[in-house]
Design an enzyme around this catalytic site. Structure first.
Site, PDB file in Angstrom:
ATOM      1  N   ASN A 109       0.818  -1.211   0.000  1.00 23.91           N
ATOM      2  CA  ASN A 109       0.000   0.000   0.000  1.00 23.91           C
ATOM      3  C   ASN A 109       0.849   1.258   0.000  1.00 23.91           C
ATOM      4  OD1 ASN A 109      -2.009  -1.851   0.194  1.00 23.91           O
ATOM      5  ND2 ASN A 109      -2.486  -1.466   2.345  1.00 23.91           N
ATOM      6  N   HIS A 126       5.722  -0.528  -2.880  1.00 24.75           N
ATOM      7  CA  HIS A 126       5.289   0.181  -4.088  1.00 24.75           C
ATOM      8  C   HIS A 126       5.356   1.699  -3.943  1.00 24.75           C
ATOM      9  CE1 HIS A 126       2.900  -3.671  -5.362  1.00 24.75           C
ATOM     10  NE2 HIS A 126       4.195  -3.778  -5.574  1.00 24.75           N
ATOM     11  N   CYS A 137      16.577  14.451 -11.935  1.00 21.79           N
ATOM     12  CA  CYS A 137      17.689  14.200 -11.002  1.00 21.79           C
ATOM     13  C   CYS A 137      17.363  13.047 -10.039  1.00 21.79           C
ATOM     14  CB  CYS A 137      18.067  15.470 -10.245  1.00 21.79           C
ATOM     15  SG  CYS A 137      16.905  15.954  -8.949  1.00 21.79           S
ATOM     16  N   THR A 218      -4.796  -8.960   0.195  1.00 22.07           N
ATOM     17  CA  THR A 218      -4.193  -8.794  -1.140  1.00 22.07           C
ATOM     18  C   THR A 218      -4.720  -9.862  -2.081  1.00 22.07           C
ATOM     19  OG1 THR A 218      -2.154  -8.756  -2.447  1.00 22.07           O
ATOM     20  CG2 THR A 218      -2.087 -10.020  -0.397  1.00 22.07           C
ATOM     21  N   CYS A 261     -11.159  -8.016   7.466  1.00 21.84           N
ATOM     22  CA  CYS A 261      -9.957  -8.114   8.300  1.00 21.84           C
ATOM     23  C   CYS A 261     -10.063  -7.324   9.602  1.00 21.84           C
ATOM     24  CB  CYS A 261      -8.718  -7.745   7.511  1.00 21.84           C
ATOM     25  SG  CYS A 261      -8.732  -6.077   6.881  1.00 21.84           S
TER      26      CYS A 261
HETATM   27  C1  BJW Z   1     -10.291  -7.591   1.791  1.00 26.19           C
HETATM   28  C2  BJW Z   1     -11.179  -6.650   2.322  1.00 26.19           C
HETATM   29  C3  BJW Z   1     -11.384  -6.661   3.732  1.00 26.19           C
HETATM   30  C4  BJW Z   1     -11.086  -6.372   0.168  1.00 26.19           C
HETATM   31  N1  BJW Z   1     -10.737  -7.552   4.485  1.00 26.19           N
HETATM   32  N2  BJW Z   1      -9.677  -8.461   2.574  1.00 26.19           N
HETATM   33  C5  BJW Z   1       5.409 -12.307 -13.440  1.00 26.19           C
HETATM   34  C6  BJW Z   1       4.294 -12.897 -13.974  1.00 26.19           C
HETATM   35  C7  BJW Z   1       3.309 -12.115 -14.570  1.00 26.19           C
HETATM   36  C8  BJW Z   1       3.419 -10.726 -14.612  1.00 26.19           C
HETATM   37  C9  BJW Z   1       4.525 -10.140 -14.077  1.00 26.19           C
HETATM   38  C10 BJW Z   1       5.509 -10.926 -13.501  1.00 26.19           C
HETATM   39  N3  BJW Z   1       6.474 -10.099 -13.033  1.00 26.19           N
HETATM   40  C11 BJW Z   1       6.111  -8.821 -13.295  1.00 26.19           C
HETATM   41  C12 BJW Z   1       4.945  -8.814 -13.941  1.00 26.19           C
HETATM   42  C13 BJW Z   1       4.216  -7.586 -14.390  1.00 26.19           C
HETATM   43  C14 BJW Z   1       3.474  -6.909 -13.255  1.00 26.19           C
HETATM   44  C15 BJW Z   1       2.436  -7.868 -12.691  1.00 26.19           C
HETATM   45  O1  BJW Z   1       2.581  -8.496 -11.671  1.00 26.19           O
HETATM   46  N4  BJW Z   1       1.282  -7.953 -13.329  1.00 26.19           N
HETATM   47  C16 BJW Z   1       0.192  -8.801 -12.839  1.00 26.19           C
HETATM   48  C17 BJW Z   1      -1.100  -8.012 -12.894  1.00 26.19           C
HETATM   49  C18 BJW Z   1       0.161 -10.077 -13.597  1.00 26.19           C
HETATM   50  N5  BJW Z   1       4.381  -6.490 -12.196  1.00 26.19           N
HETATM   51  C19 BJW Z   1       5.103  -5.397 -12.273  1.00 26.19           C
HETATM   52  O2  BJW Z   1       5.066  -4.702 -13.272  1.00 26.19           O
HETATM   53  C20 BJW Z   1       6.015  -5.047 -11.113  1.00 26.19           C
HETATM   54  N6  BJW Z   1       7.317  -4.819 -11.584  1.00 26.19           N
HETATM   55  C21 BJW Z   1       8.178  -5.818 -11.838  1.00 26.19           C
HETATM   56  O3  BJW Z   1       7.934  -6.960 -11.542  1.00 26.19           O
HETATM   57  O4  BJW Z   1       9.326  -5.394 -12.453  1.00 26.19           O
HETATM   58  C22 BJW Z   1      10.086  -6.375 -13.158  1.00 26.19           C
HETATM   59  C23 BJW Z   1       9.362  -6.742 -14.442  1.00 26.19           C
HETATM   60  C24 BJW Z   1       8.746  -5.772 -15.202  1.00 26.19           C
HETATM   61  C25 BJW Z   1       8.032  -6.128 -16.366  1.00 26.19           C
HETATM   62  C26 BJW Z   1       7.936  -7.470 -16.739  1.00 26.19           C
HETATM   63  C27 BJW Z   1       8.565  -8.435 -15.957  1.00 26.19           C
HETATM   64  C28 BJW Z   1       9.270  -8.065 -14.789  1.00 26.19           C
HETATM   65  C29 BJW Z   1       5.582  -3.735 -10.483  1.00 26.19           C
HETATM   66  C30 BJW Z   1       4.275  -3.847  -9.812  1.00 26.19           C
HETATM   67  C31 BJW Z   1       3.895  -2.500  -9.222  1.00 26.19           C
HETATM   68  C32 BJW Z   1       2.459  -2.532  -8.769  1.00 26.19           C
HETATM   69  N7  BJW Z   1       1.970  -1.243  -8.587  1.00 26.19           N
HETATM   70  C33 BJW Z   1       0.570  -1.065  -8.195  1.00 26.19           C
HETATM   71  C34 BJW Z   1       0.138   0.347  -8.550  1.00 26.19           C
HETATM   72  C35 BJW Z   1       0.631   1.352  -7.622  1.00 26.19           C
HETATM   73  C36 BJW Z   1       0.187   2.658  -8.128  1.00 26.19           C
HETATM   74  C37 BJW Z   1      -1.054   3.154  -7.497  1.00 26.19           C
HETATM   75  O5  BJW Z   1      -1.523   2.677  -6.481  1.00 26.19           O
HETATM   76  O6  BJW Z   1      -1.542   4.103  -8.072  1.00 26.19           O
HETATM   77  O7  BJW Z   1       0.405  -1.352  -6.822  1.00 26.19           O
HETATM   78  S1  BJW Z   1      -0.534  -2.166  -8.986  1.00 26.19           S
HETATM   79  C38 BJW Z   1      -1.647  -2.277  -7.675  1.00 26.19           C
HETATM   80  O8  BJW Z   1      -1.742  -3.666  -7.343  1.00 26.19           O
HETATM   81  C39 BJW Z   1      -0.975  -1.572  -6.497  1.00 26.19           C
HETATM   82  C40 BJW Z   1      -1.115  -2.595  -5.416  1.00 26.19           C
HETATM   83  O9  BJW Z   1      -0.123  -2.427  -4.438  1.00 26.19           O
HETATM   84  C41 BJW Z   1      -1.013  -3.900  -6.140  1.00 26.19           C
HETATM   85  C42 BJW Z   1      -1.581  -5.068  -5.410  1.00 26.19           C
HETATM   86  O10 BJW Z   1      -2.954  -4.977  -5.273  1.00 26.19           O
HETATM   87  P1  BJW Z   1      -3.646  -5.428  -3.936  1.00 26.19           P
HETATM   88  O11 BJW Z   1      -3.141  -4.616  -2.819  1.00 26.19           O
HETATM   89  O12 BJW Z   1      -3.535  -6.890  -3.797  1.00 26.19           O
HETATM   90  O13 BJW Z   1      -5.163  -4.960  -4.185  1.00 26.19           O
HETATM   91  P2  BJW Z   1      -6.325  -5.698  -5.007  1.00 26.19           P
HETATM   92  O14 BJW Z   1      -7.381  -4.689  -5.277  1.00 26.19           O
HETATM   93  O15 BJW Z   1      -5.811  -6.440  -6.144  1.00 26.19           O
HETATM   94  O16 BJW Z   1      -6.891  -6.767  -3.975  1.00 26.19           O
HETATM   95  C43 BJW Z   1      -7.557  -6.412  -2.795  1.00 26.19           C
HETATM   96  C44 BJW Z   1      -7.802  -7.672  -1.997  1.00 26.19           C
HETATM   97  O17 BJW Z   1      -8.336  -7.325  -0.728  1.00 26.19           O
HETATM   98  C45 BJW Z   1      -8.817  -8.634  -2.653  1.00 26.19           C
HETATM   99  O18 BJW Z   1      -8.294  -9.951  -2.613  1.00 26.19           O
HETATM  100  C46 BJW Z   1     -10.058  -8.500  -1.768  1.00 26.19           C
HETATM  101  O19 BJW Z   1     -10.801  -9.707  -1.700  1.00 26.19           O
HETATM  102  C47 BJW Z   1      -9.447  -8.154  -0.432  1.00 26.19           C
HETATM  103  N8  BJW Z   1     -10.302  -7.398   0.501  1.00 26.19           N
HETATM  104  N9  BJW Z   1     -11.728  -5.907   1.348  1.00 26.19           N
HETATM  105  C48 BJW Z   1      -9.939  -8.444   3.941  1.00 26.19           C
HETATM  106  N10 BJW Z   1     -12.279  -5.779   4.345  1.00 26.19           N
HETATM  107 ZN    ZN Z   2      15.282  17.262  -9.904  1.00 26.98          ZN
END
Ligand code: BJW
Ligand code: ZN
Length: 271
Positions: A109, A126, A137, A218, A261
Site C-alpha cells: 500500500n 510500491h 535528477c 491482497t 480483516c
Molecule cells: C479484503 C477486504 C477486507 C477487500 N478484508 N480483505 C510475473 C508474472 C506475470 C506478470 C509479471 C511478472 N512479473 C512482473 C509482472 C508484471 C506486473 C504484474 O505483476 N502484473 C500482474 C497483474 C500479472 N508487475 C510489475 O510490473 C512489477 N514490476 C516488476 O515486476 O518489475 C520487473 C518486471 C517488469 C516487467 C515485466 C517483468 C518483470 C511492479 C508492480 C507495481 C504494482 N503497482 C501497483 C500500482 C501502484 C500505483 C497506485 O496505487 O496508483 O500497486 S498495482 C496495484 O496492485 C498496487 C497494489 O499495491 C497492487 C496489489 O494490489 P492489492 O493490494 O492486492 O489490491 P487488489 O485490489 O488487487 O486486492 C484487494 C484484496 O483485498 C482482494 O483480494 C479483496 O478480496 C481483499 N479485501 N476488502 C480483507 N475488508
Molecule cells: Zn530534480
C-alpha cells in the site's frame, strides 16, 4: 463455527511460539477505512480502471491526467483513519518487540495508514502517495501538501464525465533542487517498473527468515509481491491468509481466515 474457533486458536498458538513474524498487506486492509481497492468495483476513477493510469506510458502520454488521479487519492487518503486491522497490527508489533521478538510489516500500500496507526519500520514495496521523485535528477522528497501545487487545486474529481484538465507541465509539480526544476512524478512503482533494489532485498530477507507469516487483504496477483507468501509456505512455515474471498495463493496457505480483516485480524492478534 466451532471449527473456525479451533483454527483461530491454533494460529494464535503458533504466534505465541514464534519470534520472527512477517506481516504482508495489500489494499484490502485499508478497504474498511474507505480507501478503494484496485480490482473490484472501487477500482475506477473517471472512466479509467486504476491499473491503466498507474503506468509510465500513461504518465508520458498525459502527465496532467495522472497527476489529477493522484491528487484525488492524496485528498481521499488524507481524510481517512486507520482501522481496527491497522491498529491490531501496530499494537501486536509493539507488544512483541517488548517481549524481545520481531514483527516486520511489508506493505504493497501507498496510503501510509500502517504508520499512522503507529507501526514501525514499515517496508513500502510500491512507494508512497506522499513522496515525489524527480524525473530528471531522481531526488525523492516527502510532500504532504494538498493541493500539491496551485494548478491541481480542486482537480481530480472522479466524476466519469470530467475530462483531463490538460495542465501544462510547467504548472505541474516541479523539482525544488537548485538548478533542476524538472517535472516531478509520484514516487510510486508503476506496472512494468522495477521495485527499489534495497526495498526488495529487505523483503526477500524477511521471506527467507520469518518463522510465521500473515498475509492480509491482497489479491495475490501482482508480482513480485504475489510470490512472497507462497515462498514462505514452501519452507513449511505457517502462513495465514486474511481475505474476504479466496485468492490464487489460498491453496498453498496453512490457514485461511475468510471475512473482513477488521474482525479476523483483530481476533488473531488480540492480546
Ligand atoms: C479484503 C477486504 C477486507 C477487500 N478484508 N480483505 C510475473 C508474472 C506475470 C506478470 C509479471 C511478472 N512479473 C512482473 C509482472 C508484471 C506486473 C504484474 O505483476 N502484473 C500482474 C497483474 C500479472 N508487475 C510489475 O510490473 C512489477 N514490476 C516488476 O515486476 O518489475 C520487473 C518486471 C517488469 C516487467 C515485466 C517483468 C518483470 C511492479 C508492480 C507495481 C504494482 N503497482 C501497483 C500500482 C501502484 C500505483 C497506485 O496505487 O496508483 O500497486 S498495482 C496495484 O496492485 C498496487 C497494489 O499495491 C497492487 C496489489 O494490489 P492489492 O493490494 O492486492 O489490491 P487488489 O485490489 O488487487 O486486492 C484487494 C484484496 O483485498 C482482494 O483480494 C479483496 O478480496 C481483499 N479485501 N476488502 C480483507 N475488508
Ligand atoms: Zn530534480
Amino acid at each position: 463455527m466451532t471449527h473456525m474457533r479451533n483454527v483461530m486458536k491454533s494460529f494464535r498458538e503458533v504466534l505465541s511460539n514464534t519470534s520472527n513474524i512477517l506481516i504482508l498487506t495489500g489494499s484490502g486492509i485499508s478497504a474498511e477505512s474507505g480507501v478503494p481497492t484496485f480490482r473490484g468495483a472501487g477500482g475506477f476513477w473517471r472512466k479509467y480502471q486504476a491499473p491503466s493510469l498507474a503506468t509510465p506510458e500513461a504518465f508520458a502520454a498525459n502527465p496532467s491526467l495522472v497527476w489529477e488521479f493522484y491528487e484525488y487519492r492524496r485528498q481521499l487518503v488524507s481524510k481517512v483513519k486507520p482501522n481496527k486491522a491497522h491498529e491490531a497490527v501496530a499494537e501486536f508489533q509493539k507488544r512483541k518487540i517488548a517481549e524481545g521478538k520481531n514483527v516486520s510489516i511489508v506493505t504493497q500500500n501507498i496510503d501510509g495508514l500502517h504508520q499512522k496507526a503507529g507501526a514501525q519500520d514499515v517496508v513500502e514495496l510500491h512507494g508512497s502517495l506522499y513522496k515525489t521523485r524527480c524525473t530528471k535528477c531522481h531526488n525523492i522528497a516527502i510532500n504532504e501538501n494538498i493541493p500539491i501545487c496551485p494548478a491541481l487545486a480542486g482537480k481530480g474529481s472522479p466524476d466519469p464525465s470530467i475530462m483531463s484538465s490538460d495542465i501544462p507541465t510547467e504548472e505541474l509539480p516541479r523539482c525544488k533542487i537548485k538548478d533542476c526544476g524538472a517535472l516531478l512524478r509520484p514516487d510510486i512503482i508503476w506496472f512494468g517498473e522495477q521495485l527499489d533494489e534495497n526495498v526488495l532485498q529487505k523483503a526477500f530477507d524477511l521471506v527467507k527468515s520469518c518463522d510465521a507469516c500473515l498475509v492480509i487483504g491482497t489479491s495475490a496477483i501482482v508480482y513480485p509481491a504475489a510470490m512472497f507468501a507462497p515462498q514462505v509456505a514452501q519452507r513449511n512455515v505457517p502462513v495465514a491468509e486474511f481475505n474476504i474471498e479466496e485468492t490464487p495463493a489460498t491453496r498453498q496457505m496453512q490457514y485461511h481466515f475468510q471475512g473482513p480483516c477488521t474482525t479476523t485480524v483483530a481476533e488473531a492478534l488480540a492480546p
